[in-house]
Design a protein around this motif. Structure first.
Motif, mmCIF file in Angstrom:
data_model
loop_
_atom_site.group_PDB
_atom_site.id
_atom_site.type_symbol
_atom_site.label_atom_id
_atom_site.label_comp_id
_atom_site.label_asym_id
_atom_site.label_seq_id
_atom_site.Cartn_x
_atom_site.Cartn_y
_atom_site.Cartn_z
ATOM 1 N N ASP A 1 16.235 38.234 29.609
ATOM 2 C CA ASP A 1 15.836 37.589 28.445
ATOM 3 C C ASP A 1 16.783 36.984 28.432
ATOM 4 O OD1 ASP A 1 12.956 37.772 27.771
ATOM 5 O OD2 ASP A 1 13.307 39.525 27.464
ATOM 6 N N HIS A 2 18.104 37.299 28.339
ATOM 7 C CA HIS A 2 19.732 36.606 28.170
ATOM 8 C C HIS A 2 20.163 37.385 29.790
ATOM 9 C CE1 HIS A 2 18.632 36.226 23.400
ATOM 10 N NE2 HIS A 2 17.370 37.245 23.534
ATOM 11 N N ALA A 3 20.911 36.406 29.776
ATOM 12 C CA ALA A 3 22.174 36.847 30.495
ATOM 13 C C ALA A 3 23.996 36.038 30.335
ATOM 14 C CB ALA A 3 22.103 35.460 31.959
ATOM 15 N N ARG A 4 24.717 36.863 30.251
ATOM 16 C CA ARG A 4 25.662 36.415 29.743
ATOM 17 C C ARG A 4 26.869 36.356 31.762
ATOM 18 N NH1 ARG A 4 23.013 34.711 26.270
ATOM 19 N NH2 ARG A 4 24.011 34.814 24.554
ATOM 20 N N THR A 5 27.760 36.029 31.169
ATOM 21 C CA THR A 5 28.746 36.595 32.570
ATOM 22 C C THR A 5 30.030 37.580 31.370
ATOM 23 O OG1 THR A 5 30.122 34.770 32.110
ATOM 24 C CG2 THR A 5 28.692 35.051 34.135
ATOM 25 N N VAL A 6 30.634 38.531 32.390
ATOM 26 C CA VAL A 6 31.776 39.639 31.950
ATOM 27 C C VAL A 6 33.054 39.231 33.258
ATOM 28 C CG1 VAL A 6 30.245 41.124 30.322
ATOM 29 C CG2 VAL A 6 30.376 41.224 32.655
ATOM 30 N N LYS B 1 29.424 21.277 28.815
ATOM 31 C CA LYS B 1 29.672 20.325 30.379
ATOM 32 C C LYS B 1 31.137 21.009 30.545
ATOM 33 C CE LYS B 1 31.501 15.912 31.471
ATOM 34 N NZ LYS B 1 31.220 14.366 30.747
ATOM 35 N N PRO B 2 30.816 22.068 31.720
ATOM 36 C CA PRO B 2 29.684 21.960 32.644
ATOM 37 C C PRO B 2 28.292 22.624 31.744
ATOM 38 C CG PRO B 2 31.408 23.912 33.347
ATOM 39 C CD PRO B 2 32.493 22.329 32.144
ATOM 40 N N SER B 3 27.559 22.223 32.003
ATOM 41 C CA SER B 3 26.631 23.016 31.429
ATOM 42 C C SER B 3 26.405 24.655 32.104
ATOM 43 C CB SER B 3 25.593 22.925 31.901
ATOM 44 O OG SER B 3 24.529 23.113 31.169
ATOM 45 N N ILE B 4 27.689 25.503 30.638
ATOM 46 C CA ILE B 4 27.349 26.424 30.953
ATOM 47 C C ILE B 4 26.278 27.549 30.344
ATOM 48 C CG2 ILE B 4 28.217 29.070 30.809
ATOM 49 C CD1 ILE B 4 30.955 27.488 31.162
ATOM 50 N N ILE B 5 25.816 27.072 30.048
ATOM 51 C CA ILE B 5 24.063 27.198 28.550
ATOM 52 C C ILE B 5 23.386 27.008 29.431
ATOM 53 C CG2 ILE B 5 24.311 24.771 27.570
ATOM 54 C CD1 ILE B 5 22.963 26.306 25.044
ATOM 55 N N GLY B 6 23.132 25.410 30.687
ATOM 56 C CA GLY B 6 21.929 25.919 30.981
ATOM 57 C C GLY B 6 21.818 27.027 32.122
ATOM 58 N N PHE B 7 23.142 27.456 32.692
ATOM 59 C CA PHE B 7 22.892 27.468 33.569
ATOM 60 C C PHE B 7 22.905 29.603 34.199
ATOM 61 C CE2 PHE B 7 26.345 31.258 35.540
ATOM 62 C CZ PHE B 7 25.695 30.930 36.958
ATOM 63 N N LEU B 8 23.189 29.545 32.653
ATOM 64 C CA LEU B 8 22.560 31.168 32.207
ATOM 65 C C LEU B 8 21.407 31.582 31.662
ATOM 66 C CD1 LEU B 8 25.524 32.087 29.802
ATOM 67 C CD2 LEU B 8 25.534 32.729 31.978
ATOM 68 N N ASP B 9 20.995 30.071 31.069
ATOM 69 C CA ASP B 9 19.097 30.268 31.168
ATOM 70 C C ASP B 9 17.989 30.671 32.277
ATOM 71 O OD1 ASP B 9 19.189 29.848 28.247
ATOM 72 O OD2 ASP B 9 18.890 28.013 28.508
ATOM 73 N N ASP B 10 19.197 29.674 33.748
ATOM 74 C CA ASP B 10 18.715 29.664 34.919
ATOM 75 C C ASP B 10 19.056 30.796 35.464
ATOM 76 O OD1 ASP B 10 17.490 26.992 34.560
ATOM 77 O OD2 ASP B 10 19.067 26.132 35.707
ATOM 78 N N LEU B 11 20.619 31.610 35.670
ATOM 79 C CA LEU B 11 20.667 33.242 36.123
ATOM 80 C C LEU B 11 19.182 33.968 35.038
ATOM 81 C CD1 LEU B 11 22.598 34.799 37.652
ATOM 82 C CD2 LEU B 11 24.154 34.693 35.443
#
Length: 382
Positions: free
Chosen positions: A75-80, A58-68
């Motif tokens: 297979d995996h996304a991260r923000t940098v 919350k906010p749902s970063i875990i869900g956002f990265l899956d969608d991204l």
């Protein structure tokens, strides 16, 4: 100590038509401006963090990265903190000092810095001669073959999907296949394409992909995207020995406030707008055709354009500058009178620009504003 006034106001500038290619893909939609206000405090997203930024619910970063990850097909996304940090992380995890990385001759300077900071050797694939400056997949093949014949191993192949000098779109799929056929991992720099046009990392044989939130994904800077395929996840997303929940190459956490909040808020907008890439491209082609009606103005780079970033050679405007009392500043000033900004002050011999995101009417207005300025001062060079 007296406190100085450091207040800034960009409202007037923001209301102008900004042609800077660095800005066009980073314009925030209304919902992201609201997120910017709500999450403007430094650690504003961290209230529900249990130790991992990418797992915040919350906010749902875990869900956002899956969608991204699905959005760019990794297979995996991260923000940098930016595309450059993503490139550095891949090189740091994958390569050893003294290893060789092969990259295109149009590569962004940050690709060089990332390699240099990792003490890697850089071998560039040359572009074609002017005026196209094209990167040909065959040239990648030849460079890699030459290195192999000399007994030199290559640890990484890097391609700038769209370069920042000419806006040339290069065939990532073909170069990815060349790299994979030779058993070399492939990193694609999508700073000027991810968020503007569709990206399909798996289809294009891409092992690692980086993007820029502030350049092309309608986010406040600084923020970037790093996509990683499963084969490399244990290496790139390796955990710290001393702080076992933290990912080493991410230095534990990356974006922690407004940048990631605005990227998340813009994401539905991005999903929608990449479907209209062909429309954006048609506006760019129209803009080029109108600009080239001005005496001596010529688009540089691959023709016809396949991306919105355009570089023009403009000797006509430069000849005016040689005789104008304001010298090279006249063009910026004349455009500003017409509420157009983004061309660097004093630059008349050539310039880069983009009409991405403008309406067709706005593109028409911009092109004809340049034509009117040329006509206004034409007597100076007749």
């Amino acid at each position: 100590m007296e406190c100085q006034d450091y207040s800034l106001n960009r409202k007037t500038e923001r209301n102008n038509l900004n042609l800077n290619p660095l800005q066009r893909g980073g314009v925030l939609p209304p919902e992201s401006r609201q997120a910017l206000y709500e999450f403007s405090d430094g650690y504003s997203i961290c209230d529900y963090c249990a130790g991992r930024l990418d797992e915040i619910p919350k906010p749902s970063i875990i869900g956002f990265l899956d969608d991204l990850a699905r959005f760019i097909n990794v297979d995996h996304a991260r923000t940098v903190h930016g595309a450059r940090e993503g490139k550095f992380a891949v090189m740091h995890a994958l390569c050893h000092p003294g290893d060789t990385v092969v990259m295109d001759g149009n590569a962004h300077y940050t690709s060089h810095l990332a390699a240099e900071r990792n003490n890697l050797n850089i071998v560039e694939v040359p572009s074609s001669e002017e005026p196209e400056y094209r990167i040909d997949p065959i040239a990648y093949h030849e460079v890699l073959d030459n290195l192999y014949d000399r007994g030199e191993e290559v640890s990484l192949v890097l391609l700038t999907h769209v370069d920042g000098d000419y806006g040339n779109l290069t065939d990532a799929q073909a170069i990815g296949k060349i790299a994979h056929d030779k058993g070399i991992p492939f990193l694609l720099n999508c700073a000027y394409s991810m968020g503007r046009m569709p990206i399909d990392a798996k289809k294009w044989n891409v092992d690692f992909v980086v993007g820029s939130g502030h350049k092309s994904m309608a986010a406040s800077g600084p923020i970037g995207v790093l996509g990683v395929q499963e084969e490399w996840a244990d290496l790139i997303l390796k955990k710290s020995d001393q702080h076992q929940v933290k990912e080493l190459e991410m230095l534990g956490c990356t974006s922690r406030g407004a940048p990631i909040a605005t990227l998340m808020a813009s994401f539905p907008h991005l999903i929608e707008r990449v479907n209209y890439w062909d429309v954006e491209l048609q506006k760019t082609l129209y803009f080029v055709s109108e600009m080239e009606k001005i005496s001596g103005v010529k688009q540089v780079g691959v023709r016809p354009k396949e991306h919105d970033l355009v570089r023009f050679e403009t000797p006509f405007f430069h000849r005016i500058a040689n005789k104008h009392p304001r010298k090279g500043f006249y063009l910026y000033e004349e455009l500003k009178k017409k509420n157009i900004v983004g061309i660097k002050r004093g630059q008349t011999q050539w310039f880069k620009c983009s009409v991405y995101g403008f309406s067709q009417e706005q593109v028409h207005y911009i092109a004809h504003s340049f034509a009117k300025i040329a006509s206004k001062f034409s007597e100076m060079v007749d």
